[in-house]
Design an enzyme around this catalytic site. Structure first.
Site, short mmCIF file in Angstrom:
data_model
loop_
_atom_site.label_atom_id
_atom_site.label_comp_id
_atom_site.label_asym_id
_atom_site.label_seq_id
_atom_site.Cartn_x
_atom_site.Cartn_y
_atom_site.Cartn_z
N ASP A 187 -23.41 -14.63 -31.41
CA ASP A 187 -22.47 -15.04 -30.36
C ASP A 187 -21.02 -14.88 -30.80
OD1 ASP A 187 -22.32 -17.14 -32.17
OD2 ASP A 187 -23.19 -18.64 -30.82
N ASP A 344 -17.03 3.80 -22.93
CA ASP A 344 -18.38 4.38 -22.99
C ASP A 344 -18.41 5.67 -22.18
OD1 ASP A 344 -21.22 4.15 -23.68
OD2 ASP A 344 -21.53 3.76 -21.54
N GLU A 373 -15.42 7.70 -25.93
CA GLU A 373 -16.64 8.21 -26.57
C GLU A 373 -16.80 9.67 -26.18
OE1 GLU A 373 -21.50 7.63 -26.71
OE2 GLU A 373 -20.35 6.75 -25.07
N HIS A 446 -24.05 2.28 -32.98
CA HIS A 446 -25.24 1.77 -32.30
C HIS A 446 -26.07 2.90 -31.70
CE1 HIS A 446 -22.15 2.28 -29.28
NE2 HIS A 446 -23.07 2.25 -28.33
#
Length: 629
Positions: A187, A344, A373, A446
């Site tokens: 978190d 993104d 990106e 990721h």
């Protein structure tokens, strides 16, 4: 033998690399006398024009007994790309000087075929100063740190993992679906707790993967842009993170997912989680114009065919206002404390939307950063059926630098350094200088395998998830991987740009692709030596102004040796890397001798020579002040 032309050598082309629009570029070519050239022309084509421009070169003297020098000037008057080669009239007919391979630089051919590139960017284009000299740190919020504060979560369509160190779920459910709905409870308050650790690591910017309300653990399926996901905390927690980070001179940037939303969102609402509203359930919804339905409600455009991710029409006025307006998402999060956005799939966002987003960011904070990106060379990328204008000064400040990533990983795995340097120089040559200084240089993300796994593990080669889940580095592979990781990180930290560490890379985390590259940070099980190495690299970036904004020069890069200089008027940095299995002993560059050079990071100097250890590096700093000691 000298090449006819070398676009990366200032003898032939000056200034080197990309230029501001309106800058005069000087060209020089070398022609053998036996070619009997009667006329030479620079052939230039502007990217948005069908016509070629021909500029005469003039013979200006002899280079040697067998070679003549021809020169001319050209000024790119508009921003954009210019493609050029050289047209010759010879005793044997028309010939062209065009790009050749890495070794030859150029060749004389019967037809033009290939061209060099000039990037002309907007006059006055400026990028933020604060990233320069710093280190970025990417955090996948669910997997970095749990504060210990339990949340009141009403959802039942999820799984809470009880063991922080276990592998994320990777098996399909009973319906054959991979839902990404297992959570480890990381978190925002957990990130705030670890700010001292990040400060010690040299971090000056945190890049957060999406934190908006969503229903997967990766949160690229936005449910509500205006709310922080309750699994992560509250908007107040986000504001506190930004405020506490600022006290330590650490900035925070968010992940902007603006090419699509989740089907399960307040805007689309396919599953009805948000009542009866939403474009899927109500054709009169205020969000209906955001989406492209072929046959309402079930046939609509979706991101790469995933029905859970309906595409938005970014240029829809209502959507653009919602995201980029004065009270829109972009500026609202900046008011809460963030310092910019990573976008993104930026290459899937239209030019107009990107330009509007940049205006929104800069209106809120002129030092706000916009990073896209883009996996390829972003200076000449094509998408939407046209050349993109990402780096010309009206859209992005920076991009995720996968070109450097590929070059670094190629080198440590044994690719000849001359080809690696060619990849690096392609970016240095094509990207505007304001972009180069803030390039987001990464080794893992990721979306990719962990760097240590790529370098020391078995190649993925399309293997399935079952194989990936059951693969760990052997002790021998891991030992070698740590060495390679240190070398790769040293390259990452010393190339032009802004290094970005994917959480846990500095601790030696392994893993193939999603979800194995998204495991939890191994608190208490870290590789302390590798962390210390990253701390030392971070300190080098902080203290060495040459790494902030400087020239980049290839010194000698061939075989298993990669070496280069970073230079300013008062300081220099020499970096050499050895991907081979035995030490390499080399001469120290002249400006680093006679007391002016200082070895750093454990670099060895023996008998007046520099030792570049096997699977390691040698780095020296040169400052005028050193010569006075």
């Amino acid at each position: 033998m000298f090449p006819q032309f070398d676009s990366r050598n200032p003898f032939y082309k000056s200034p080197f690399g990309a230029v501001e629009e309106g800058t005069t570029v000087h060209f020089r070519i070398l022609l053998p006398r036996d070619l009997r050239c009667s006329q030479a022309e620079l052939a230039v084509k502007y990217d948005y024009s069908y016509d070629w421009i021909f500029v005469k070169l003039f013979w200006t003297g002899a280079f040697d007994n067998d070679t003549g020098i021809w020169e001319c000037d050209f000024t790119p008057k508009e921003m954009g790309l210019y493609w050029y080669s050289f047209k010759l009239q010879t005793a044997e007919g028309t010939r062209f000087i065009v790009p050749a391979d890495v070794d030859r630089k150029s060749s004389i051919e019967r037809s033009p075929g290939r061209s060099w590139q000039i990037t002309a960017y907007k006059k006055g284009f400026k990028t933020p100063d604060w990233p320069v000299g710093g280190v970025m740190y990417q955090i996948f919020p669910d997997r970095f740190n749990f504060s210990g504060e339990e949340k009141e979560i009403k959802r039942t369509d999820l799984k809470i993992q009880q063991d922080w160190y276990q592998c994320p779920d990777w098996m399909p459910n009973e319906h054959g679906e991979i839902t990404n709905t297992d959570f480890f409870k990381g978190d925002l308050k957990g990130i705030t707790q670890k700010l001292p650790y990040l400060k010690d690591l040299g971090v000056s910017c945190i890049y957060l993967n999406p934190i908006c309300e969503a229903y997967s653990n990766h949160r690229y399926d936005t449910g509500n842009y205006d709310a922080v996901d309750p699994m992560l905390g509250t908007m107040e927690d986000f504001e506190e993170l930004c405020a506490e980070a600022k006290k330590l001179d650490i900035r925070v940037i968010n992940d902007g997912v603006f090419s699509h939303t989740g089907a399960d969102s307040i805007y689309f609402n396919r599953s009805g989680r948000y009542g009866e509203g939403g474009a899927y359930r109500d054709q009169n919804s205020p969000y209906s114009s955001w989406y492209n339905f072929h046959h309402w409600p079930d046939h609509y455009n979706s991101w790469w065919g995933f029905y859970t991710l309906p595409e938005v029409n970014e240029n829809d006025p209502a959507y653009n206002e919602y995201i980029n307006g004065e009270k829109g998402v972009v500026r609202n999060y900046m008011r809460k404390g963030n310092s910019g956005w990573r976008l993104d799939v930026a290459d899937e966002l239209p030019d107009e939307f990107l330009e509007n987003l940049r205006k929104a960011v800069k209106a809120q904070d002129p030092e706000g950063i916009v990073i896209g990106e883009v996996w390829e060379d972003a200076s000449n990328k094509e998408s939407y059926g046209a050349r993109r204008r990402f780096l010309l000064g009206e859209q992005l400040d920076s991009v995720m630098n996968y070109v450097f990533r590929n070059a670094i990983l190629d080198f440590v795995r044994g690719v000849d350094a001359k080809y690696v340097m060619d990849q690096i120089m392609s970016v240095v040559e094509n990207y505007p200088k304001p972009v180069l200084r803030v390039l987001m240089n990464l080794l893992s993300t990721h979306d990719t395998e962990r760097a240590i796994t790529v370098m020391a593990g078995e190649p993925l080669n399309g293997r399935d998830r079952w194989w990936q889940a059951n693969q760990k580095l052997t002790p021998e592979q891991r030992s070698r991987g740590i060495k390679l990781m240190k070398m790769a990180a040293a390259i990452q930290y010393t190339l032009p740009g802004f290094p970005c560490v994917y959480y846990g890379d500095e601790a030696g985390m392994e893993g193939y692709r999603d979800p194995f590259n998204r495991a939890c940070y191994p608190w208490g099980r870290e590789d302390k030596d590798l962390i210390q190495w990253h701390k030392e690299l971070g300190e080098l970036r902080r203290s060495c102004e040459t790494l902030w904004d400087s020239n980049f020069v290839n010194v000698y890069s061939q075989g298993r040796l990669l070496s280069y200089l970073r230079t300013t008027a008062d300081e220099g940095l020499f970096c050499a890397f050895n991907s081979g299995f035995s030490d390499i002993v080399i001469d120290i560059p002249a400006c680093f001798t006679s007391g002016y050079g200082k070895p750093v990071l454990g670099t060895r100097v023996e008998g007046g020579k520099l030792v570049v250890p096997s699977l390691g590096c040698a780095i020296m700093v040169s400052r005028r002040e050193y010569g006075n000691k």
